[in-house]
Design a protein around this motif. Structure first.
Motif, PDB file in Angstrom:
ATOM      1  N   GLY A 157       9.256  18.338  17.137  1.00 11.07           N
ATOM      2  CA  GLY A 157      10.571  18.380  18.835  1.00 11.07           C
ATOM      3  C   GLY A 157      10.975  19.313  18.089  1.00 11.07           C
ATOM      4  O   GLY A 157      10.513  20.386  17.542  1.00 11.07           O
ATOM      5  N   GLY A 203      14.487  19.029  18.093  1.00 11.12           N
ATOM      6  CA  GLY A 203      15.521  19.601  17.622  1.00 11.12           C
ATOM      7  C   GLY A 203      16.749  17.813  17.937  1.00 11.12           C
ATOM      8  O   GLY A 203      15.912  17.590  19.357  1.00 11.12           O
ATOM      9  N   GLY A 254      18.532  14.727  19.151  1.00 14.63           N
ATOM     10  CA  GLY A 254      19.745  14.641  20.556  1.00 14.63           C
ATOM     11  C   GLY A 254      20.856  13.658  19.785  1.00 14.63           C
ATOM     12  O   GLY A 254      21.166  14.017  18.546  1.00 14.63           O
ATOM     13  N   GLU A 305      20.016  10.207  18.010  1.00 10.65           N
ATOM     14  CA  GLU A 305      19.024  10.212  16.266  1.00 10.65           C
ATOM     15  C   GLU A 305      19.987  11.220  15.937  1.00 10.65           C
ATOM     16  O   GLU A 305      19.887  10.889  14.926  1.00 10.65           O
ATOM     17  CB  GLU A 305      18.204  12.111  16.950  1.00 10.65           C
ATOM     18  CG  GLU A 305      17.065  11.706  17.692  1.00 10.65           C
ATOM     19  CD  GLU A 305      17.139  11.921  19.493  1.00 10.65           C
ATOM     20  OE1 GLU A 305      17.932  12.358  19.819  1.00 10.65           O
ATOM     21  OE2 GLU A 305      16.584  11.294  19.854  1.00 10.65           O
ATOM     22  N   PHE A 359      13.851  11.572  17.635  1.00  3.79           N
ATOM     23  CA  PHE A 359      13.337  10.842  18.873  1.00  3.79           C
ATOM     24  C   PHE A 359      13.328   9.272  18.656  1.00  3.79           C
ATOM     25  O   PHE A 359      12.381   8.004  18.609  1.00  3.79           O
ATOM     26  CB  PHE A 359      11.371  11.048  18.907  1.00  3.79           C
ATOM     27  CG  PHE A 359      10.891  11.869  19.300  1.00  3.79           C
ATOM     28  CD1 PHE A 359      11.573  12.730  21.148  1.00  3.79           C
ATOM     29  CD2 PHE A 359      10.805  13.072  18.442  1.00  3.79           C
ATOM     30  CE1 PHE A 359      11.631  14.017  21.498  1.00  3.79           C
ATOM     31  CE2 PHE A 359      10.424  14.321  18.945  1.00  3.79           C
ATOM     32  CZ  PHE A 359      10.450  14.459  20.186  1.00  3.79           C
TER      33      PHE A 359
HETATM   34  N1  URA Z   1      14.519  15.605  21.132  1.00  2.00           N
HETATM   35  C1  URA Z   1      13.994  16.087  20.421  1.00  2.00           C
HETATM   36  O1  URA Z   1      12.976  17.103  20.375  1.00  2.00           O
HETATM   37  N2  URA Z   1      13.648  15.800  18.785  1.00  2.00           N
HETATM   38  C2  URA Z   1      14.390  14.766  19.056  1.00  2.00           C
HETATM   39  O2  URA Z   1      14.459  14.414  17.755  1.00  2.00           O
HETATM   40  C3  URA Z   1      14.703  13.925  19.737  1.00  2.00           C
HETATM   41  C4  URA Z   1      14.714  14.544  21.000  1.00  2.00           C
END
Ligand code: URA
Length: 219
Positions: free
Chosen positions: A79, A81, A83, A86, A93
């Motif tokens: 992903g 980064g 949020g 997290e 995620f």
């Molecule tokens: N969106 C992301 O790209 N990564 C995460 O860990 C959470 C949301």
């Protein structure tokens, strides 16, 4: 390794500046290669990452989100980064987009989420969930590349434009590359939409399902 080398050099220069130096002849170029070789052991790599202060994101983060999952996974999801959730949990995620990603893994790939590996381009939360800057992504890149080297996934699924762009340096829009199987010597990359995009545009779920069916075929 060059980016990490530069980042470490910059860190040393900042340190000198904090100590009151305005000028130094002695550019710390003698950071020896073996000293900046990242560990090949995932736990040691994680430990190092958790202590990283190489970019601005380290100042505002609560927790470093290294990544989690099976270190022998065939499929790796990358992903953008972390949020807010997290950042507070230290795991990737975990929020609504994480729930959707988990459902897609379970319902389309028919494997548990834990059998994959999930991580991000940057390991620390960009403030206000902004996109990571090029320098943040480049500074964090050696950690990601080492994770890939250790885990040796067969397939990497990049989630969203930012993850695809920073992993491959390809500037093509996600709408053009989505669903392609980009073959590589060590792994294939399948770019798809980010789950948070799907939460805003549920009709795009169909395309992501098709992309994941390609992943399943290749597994
Ligand atoms: N969106 C992301 O790209 N990564 C995460 O860990 C959470 C949301």
């Amino acid at each position: 390794m060059k980016n990490l080398h530069n980042a470490l050099q910059l860190k040393q220069l900042y340190l000198l500046k904090q100590l009151g130096y305005k000028y130094t002849d002695n550019i710390p170029s003698e950071i020896e290669e073996e000293k900046i070789e990242l560990p090949k052991d995932i736990e040691l790599l994680k430990k190092l990452t958790l202590d990283c202060h190489l970019c601005e994101l380290s100042k505002s983060r609560q927790k470093v989100v290294f990544g989690e999952g099976n270190i022998e996974a065939d499929v790796m999801f990358i992903g953008e980064g972390p949020g807010a959730i997290e950042d507070s949990m230290g795991l990737p995620f975990m929020g609504h987009s994480g729930e959707l990603l988990t459902k897609m893994i379970e319902n389309v790939l028919h494997i548990p989420r834990e059998s994959t590996y999930i991580c991000n381009i940057v390991k620390c939360r960009p403030p206000k969930n902004r996109e990571p800057s090029p320098s943040e992504a480049i500074t964090c890149r050696p950690y990601l590349l080492k994770q890939i080297e250790i885990i040796k996934p067969k397939i990497i699924v990049t989630l969203g434009a930012t993850a695809y762009h920073y992993l491959t340096n390809d500037e093509n829009p996600i709408s053009r590359v989505r669903g392609a199987v980009i073959k590589g010597d060590r792994y294939n990359i399948i770019p798809t939409f980010h789950p948070s995009y799907l939460l805003r545009n549920p009709s795009a779920k169909r395309e992501v399902m098709q992309d994941l069916l390609k992943v399943k075929e290749l597994m």
